[in-house]
Design a protein around this motif. Sequence first.
Motif, PDB file in Angstrom:
ATOM      1  N   UNK A  18     -13.687  -1.790   4.421  1.00 16.09           N
ATOM      2  CA  UNK A  18     -13.356  -1.473   5.646  1.00 16.09           C
ATOM      3  C   UNK A  18     -11.875  -1.787   5.877  1.00 16.09           C
ATOM      4  N   UNK A  19     -11.518  -3.320   5.633  1.00 17.26           N
ATOM      5  CA  UNK A  19     -10.311  -3.886   5.834  1.00 17.26           C
ATOM      6  C   UNK A  19      -9.355  -3.077   5.269  1.00 17.26           C
ATOM      7  N   UNK A  20      -9.520  -2.767   3.808  1.00 20.43           N
ATOM      8  CA  UNK A  20      -8.425  -1.954   3.145  1.00 20.43           C
ATOM      9  C   UNK A  20      -8.201  -0.625   3.706  1.00 20.43           C
ATOM     10  N   UNK A  21      -9.343   0.127   3.988  1.00 22.17           N
ATOM     11  CA  UNK A  21      -9.389   1.498   4.834  1.00 22.17           C
ATOM     12  C   UNK A  21      -8.337   1.435   5.649  1.00 22.17           C
ATOM     13  N   UNK A  22      -8.466   0.332   6.887  1.00 22.21           N
ATOM     14  CA  UNK A  22      -7.561   0.333   8.034  1.00 22.21           C
ATOM     15  C   UNK A  22      -6.278   0.039   7.627  1.00 22.21           C
ATOM     16  N   UNK A  23      -5.997  -0.612   6.658  1.00 17.79           N
ATOM     17  CA  UNK A  23      -4.511  -1.102   6.251  1.00 17.79           C
ATOM     18  C   UNK A  23      -4.083   0.176   5.516  1.00 17.79           C
ATOM     19  N   UNK A  24      -4.752   1.041   4.776  1.00 12.68           N
ATOM     20  CA  UNK A  24      -4.360   2.361   4.008  1.00 12.68           C
ATOM     21  C   UNK A  24      -4.104   3.282   5.322  1.00 12.68           C
ATOM     22  N   UNK A  25      -4.913   3.301   6.242  1.00 13.07           N
ATOM     23  CA  UNK A  25      -4.729   4.297   7.191  1.00 13.07           C
ATOM     24  C   UNK A  25      -3.352   4.059   8.018  1.00 13.07           C
ATOM     25  N   UNK A  26      -3.176   2.748   8.301  1.00 16.33           N
ATOM     26  CA  UNK A  26      -1.839   2.136   8.809  1.00 16.33           C
ATOM     27  C   UNK A  26      -0.633   2.862   8.060  1.00 16.33           C
TER      28      UNK A  26
ATOM     29  N   UNK B  93       0.978  -1.245  -0.145  1.00 18.09           N
ATOM     30  CA  UNK B  93      -0.118   0.098  -0.068  1.00 18.09           C
ATOM     31  C   UNK B  93       0.819   1.142   0.002  1.00 18.09           C
ATOM     32  N   UNK B  94       2.014   1.072   0.759  1.00 17.52           N
ATOM     33  CA  UNK B  94       2.908   2.357   0.809  1.00 17.52           C
ATOM     34  C   UNK B  94       3.471   2.591  -0.521  1.00 17.52           C
ATOM     35  N   UNK B  95       3.765   1.682  -1.120  1.00 21.48           N
ATOM     36  CA  UNK B  95       4.335   1.818  -2.414  1.00 21.48           C
ATOM     37  C   UNK B  95       3.334   2.613  -3.536  1.00 21.48           C
ATOM     38  N   UNK B  96       2.078   2.566  -3.202  1.00 24.80           N
ATOM     39  CA  UNK B  96       0.841   3.199  -4.040  1.00 24.80           C
ATOM     40  C   UNK B  96       0.689   4.582  -3.385  1.00 24.80           C
ATOM     41  N   UNK B  97       1.047   5.059  -2.558  1.00 30.09           N
ATOM     42  CA  UNK B  97       1.050   6.347  -1.920  1.00 30.09           C
ATOM     43  C   UNK B  97       1.989   7.271  -2.663  1.00 30.09           C
ATOM     44  N   UNK B  98       1.590   8.418  -3.467  1.00 31.04           N
ATOM     45  CA  UNK B  98       2.326   9.235  -4.352  1.00 31.04           C
ATOM     46  C   UNK B  98       2.445  10.588  -3.654  1.00 31.04           C
ATOM     47  N   UNK B  99       3.442  11.448  -3.885  1.00 29.83           N
ATOM     48  CA  UNK B  99       3.452  12.857  -3.379  1.00 29.83           C
ATOM     49  C   UNK B  99       3.063  13.654  -4.419  1.00 29.83           C
ATOM     50  N   UNK B 100       2.006  14.447  -4.462  1.00 31.86           N
ATOM     51  CA  UNK B 100       1.632  15.357  -5.445  1.00 31.86           C
ATOM     52  C   UNK B 100       0.885  16.594  -4.851  1.00 31.86           C
ATOM     53  N   UNK B 101       1.429  17.789  -5.342  1.00 32.10           N
ATOM     54  CA  UNK B 101       0.741  19.070  -4.789  1.00 32.10           C
ATOM     55  C   UNK B 101       0.938  19.256  -3.375  1.00 32.10           C
ATOM     56  N   UNK B 102       2.330  18.935  -2.989  1.00 30.33           N
ATOM     57  CA  UNK B 102       2.516  19.179  -1.693  1.00 30.33           C
ATOM     58  C   UNK B 102       2.040  17.995  -0.448  1.00 30.33           C
ATOM     59  N   UNK B 103       1.464  17.091  -1.121  1.00 28.10           N
ATOM     60  CA  UNK B 103       0.760  16.047   0.039  1.00 28.10           C
ATOM     61  C   UNK B 103       0.926  14.758  -0.507  1.00 28.10           C
ATOM     62  N   UNK B 104       0.457  13.644   0.181  1.00 24.45           N
ATOM     63  CA  UNK B 104       0.440  12.335   0.025  1.00 24.45           C
ATOM     64  C   UNK B 104      -0.932  11.950  -0.660  1.00 24.45           C
TER      65      UNK B 104
END
Length: 179
Positions: A110-118, A11-22
């Motif tokens: 819900x499970x995906x959202x929990x993992x993404x928030x983590x 999941x962390x590898x799918x988080x990108x930096x754009x417009x000054x935020x993640x």
Amino acid sequence: MRTRNLPTGSIASRILHLRGGKIMLDADLADLYGVPTSALVQAAKRNRSRFPPDFMFQLTEQEVRSLKSQSVTLPEMALRYWGRRRKAPYAFSELGVAMLSSVLRSPRAIAANIAIMRAFVRLREMVAANAELAKKLDQLERRVSGHDEAITSIVRAIRELSAPPDPKPKRRIGFVSGD
């Protein structure tokens, strides 16, 4: 409801930096939630009042080109969807991802959202740890920079002490003419 299927690292590898935020792209979120991208975007658009511009926004053409040019760092899922898309993808900030949990209510969502928030929290912790490390390195550098001159003078003194003494002029043996 199992989050084991969703490793935080992927999941962390799918988080990108754009417009000054993640941010995360709609196609990646849809993949994690197990829904079609169009369904995810449609659900967000139906609840537009829950997604202000800092929660969800559509990428500009320039941002899309920029992200495509960085294809080495982009998740392959996003690249796969860009070939078939007519419109630019939507990006969701961390707050937008949190708001998606109120819109998508399936157990997998819900499970995906929990993992993404983590994953977002872990990234925030890593940034904070790096900032603390940089601060400590700056302090160390400031402290050591004053020692450079002292160390140089100590090394110079040691060299002077360890150098052999200058030889005294030897007295000549034998007959010395008195010219």
